[in-house]
Design a protein around this motif. Structure first.
Motif, PDB file in Angstrom:
ATOM      1  N   THR A   5       0.919  -1.239  -0.093  1.00 41.13           N
ATOM      2  CA  THR A   5       0.028   0.184  -0.082  1.00 41.13           C
ATOM      3  C   THR A   5       0.784   1.247   0.138  1.00 41.13           C
ATOM      4  OG1 THR A   5       0.158  -0.074   2.472  1.00 41.13           O
ATOM      5  CG2 THR A   5      -1.717  -1.212   1.388  1.00 41.13           C
ATOM      6  N   HIS A 401      -1.502  -7.318   3.587  1.00 35.33           N
ATOM      7  CA  HIS A 401      -1.489  -6.249   3.797  1.00 35.33           C
ATOM      8  C   HIS A 401       0.253  -5.837   4.285  1.00 35.33           C
ATOM      9  CE1 HIS A 401      -1.788  -2.248   5.576  1.00 35.33           C
ATOM     10  NE2 HIS A 401      -2.386  -1.716   4.363  1.00 35.33           N
ATOM     11  N   ASP A 420      -2.110   3.502   8.097  1.00 40.12           N
ATOM     12  CA  ASP A 420      -2.287   2.333   7.290  1.00 40.12           C
ATOM     13  C   ASP A 420      -2.531   1.084   8.053  1.00 40.12           C
ATOM     14  OD1 ASP A 420      -2.895   3.981   5.108  1.00 40.12           O
ATOM     15  OD2 ASP A 420      -0.972   3.604   4.422  1.00 40.12           O
ATOM     16  N   HIS A 424      -5.960  -0.802   9.029  1.00 38.05           N
ATOM     17  CA  HIS A 424      -6.048  -2.008   8.216  1.00 38.05           C
ATOM     18  C   HIS A 424      -6.597  -3.287   9.203  1.00 38.05           C
ATOM     19  CE1 HIS A 424      -5.978  -4.365   4.819  1.00 38.05           C
ATOM     20  NE2 HIS A 424      -5.286  -5.377   5.481  1.00 38.05           N
ATOM     21  N   PRO A 426      -8.511  -6.724   7.928  1.00 31.10           N
ATOM     22  CA  PRO A 426      -9.176  -7.443   6.842  1.00 31.10           C
ATOM     23  C   PRO A 426     -10.303  -8.376   7.131  1.00 31.10           C
ATOM     24  CG  PRO A 426      -7.140  -8.669   7.278  1.00 31.10           C
ATOM     25  CD  PRO A 426      -7.035  -7.447   7.938  1.00 31.10           C
TER      26      PRO A 426
END
Length: 522
Positions: A5, A401, A420, A424, A426
């Motif tokens: 990312t 990620h 981030d 994050h 998931p």
């Protein structure tokens, strides 16, 4: 395949029109806001969303910034501002009136980051108000766009009139003057008609604005009150977040604005900040007690100004009145004789890779605790000048990620990557093989051996015998260690981790003490 990312890059925005601002500003004010506008993606997104409703929303945001940032507030004359920006004046007047303005200005005066964040928060409140069609309806806002279109037509006609002479260059000499006169007369007539239409539309718009002025003032001030409640806390937490894991000291104004915006109203991140602060303090204090005696030796005499390393004969000179002055001179010029110390440091180690379980069962306190451990390890390894990578994983069909938090040895951490990592999650199932393969690839690419993998999970997952055999062979070849942290489970779940872990720590209470051994290791 692992997904990397990267922070969203702001895109350039068009320049603001000079005659759409109600608050007078100088070059410094416009430069300060221009930098924020150029670099802060949140501010750009807000501009685009607002401009879909009223034509001069970007200019309104600059005026709000100046209202918060400047010492002296001077409103422009009505004749100097486009009529289509009249709605901005109603909102700015409401924000500038009363106690709320005084409170906000005390927090933001001459502080670019705070004024920028407050502009963002107030602007979002005003955008919500406009979207709700209260106090102005969609028809009222469409009227401002129609008025703006008439202004643009008027400007085009005036430019055509100014260049009417060029339009008749191809005419013959006899008919040139007559043709030009007819063209100018038509343009002047059109100009008068458009000017009259603009005045009529402006009167109608003014009446509509006056009709709901009290309601608009109340709603605008309510937005300012909410912004004031969020502002100071968000900026303080942005500073704490930026310094918590060594992001390089004081952040630029646009970075503090973005961090403050993401922290404003986000209780989850606020809780994580407090947890990281406590855990980091515990880890550093623990390491200080453990390693308080450094491995150093005296090996030479050199010139310098370190008082704690001075030779005894230099200290004797302080008793003599004349030599004391010479001592002070040589101290200022770093010419005193002192011991030189040489540290006996270990060879540089390889990267640290943290594999962080993002399955659904980790949601809540376990997610925050595991991320606090990750960020604390990041700070410890950064101080050791080691690269750090985080890999958030869940089920096999969910992309990893992957974040390289420090790619260069001793580099500062980018705040966007910290956010981030923190945000994050998931969800889904659990797969061990994919994240460990990704961690293995990272260690293979490093020029230094003796890297470390930290594997944080709360579940169990079966791995194939072939994969386990291959992984252990690579582990021996690369000479890295693998530490596993198992959260809130019993001994029955240790089976798979025992196959490839050097050490397993079982955590039943989510506190700093449970990871003391890991923090000492790093």
């Amino acid at each position: 395949m692992a997904r990397r990312t990267s922070p969203k890059k702001p895109t350039p925005l068009p320049a603001l029109p000079e005659n759409a601002n109600w608050i007078e500003s100088d070059r410094y004010d416009r430069h300060a806001y221009g930098q924020l506008r150029r670099d802060a993606a949140s501010l750009q997104e807000l501009e685009r969303a607002g401009q879909a409703l009223i034509p001069h929303f970007p200019s309104l945001l600059q005026d709000v910034f100046c209202l918060l940032f400047k010492y002296n507030i001077v409103f422009a004359q009505e004749s100097d501002v486009l009529p289509s920006a009249s709605i901005n004046r109603t909102l700015l007047t409401a924000l500038n009136d009363g106690e709320v303005s005084r409170i906000l200005r005390e927090l933001t005066l001459l502080d670019e980051a705070k004024a920028g964040l407050c502009t963002l928060l107030v602007g979002e409140g005003l955008l919500t108000m406009l979207k709700s069609e209260k106090p102005w309806t969609r028809h009222d806002m469409m009227d401002t766009w129609k008025l703006r279109q008439q202004e643009e037509d008027f400007q085009k006609t005036r430019e055509m009139l100014e260049h009417a002479g060029e339009m008749g260059e191809d005419e013959d000499a006899a008919g040139k003057e007559e043709a030009l006169a007819k063209i100018e007369e038509r343009l002047k007539s059109k100009l008068r008609s458009e000017a009259a239409s603009i005045r009529q539309k402006q009167r109608q718009l003014t009446e509509d604005l006056d009709r709901v002025e009290d309601e608009a003032r109340a709603r605008a001030q309510a937005s300012a009150i909410r912004a004031a409640q969020q502002l100071e806390e968000a900026m303080e937490e942005a500073e704490q977040w930026g310094s918590a894991v060594g992001s390089g000291g004081r952040l630029p104004a646009d970075r503090r604005l973005e961090l403050g915006r993401r922290l404003a109203g986000n209780d989850k991140l606020k809780k994580l900040i407090r947890m990281v602060g406590r855990m980091k303090s515990h880890a550093l204090a623990l390491r200080k007690r453990t390693f308080e005696r450094s491995n150093e030796e005296l090996y030479a005499v050199e010139q310098g100004g370190a008082l704690e390393h001075l030779l005894p004969q230099e200290l004797v000179t302080l008793h003599h009145p004349l030599r004391r002055r010479d001592f002070q001179r040589r101290l200022l010029e770093n010419e005193l004789l002192q011991y030189s110390l040489r540290g006996m440091e270990e060879k540089r180690k390889g990267p640290v890779v943290v594999c962080l379980d993002g399955s659904s069962s980790m949601s809540g306190d376990k997610e925050l605790w595991s991320k606090a451990v990750t960020l604390t390890l990041l700070e410890l390894t950064r101080r050791q000048r080691r690269p750090f990578r985080s890999i958030c994983f869940s089920s096999r069909d969910t992309a990893l990620h992957v974040l390289d938090m420090t790619t260069r040895y001793g580099a500062d951490v980018e705040p966007d990557k910290l956010m981030d990592l923190a945000e994050h999650f998931p969800g889904g199932g659990t797969d061990f093989e994919t994240p460990l393969d990704a961690a293995l690839e990272c260690l293979k690419k490093s020029r230094y051996k003796k890297g470390d993998i930290v594997f944080i999970t709360d579940g169990e997952c079966q791995v194939s015998a072939e994969w386990s055999e291959r992984f252990l062979k690579e582990k021996d070849r690369l000479s890295f260690s693998l530490f596993s942290i198992l959260i809130d489970v019993g001994h029955s779940s240790l089976g798979t981790l025992k196959e490839f872990s050097d050490r397993i720590t079982t955590i039943t209470q989510l506190t700093s003490e449970g990871t003391s051994g890991l923090f000492i290791r790093f």
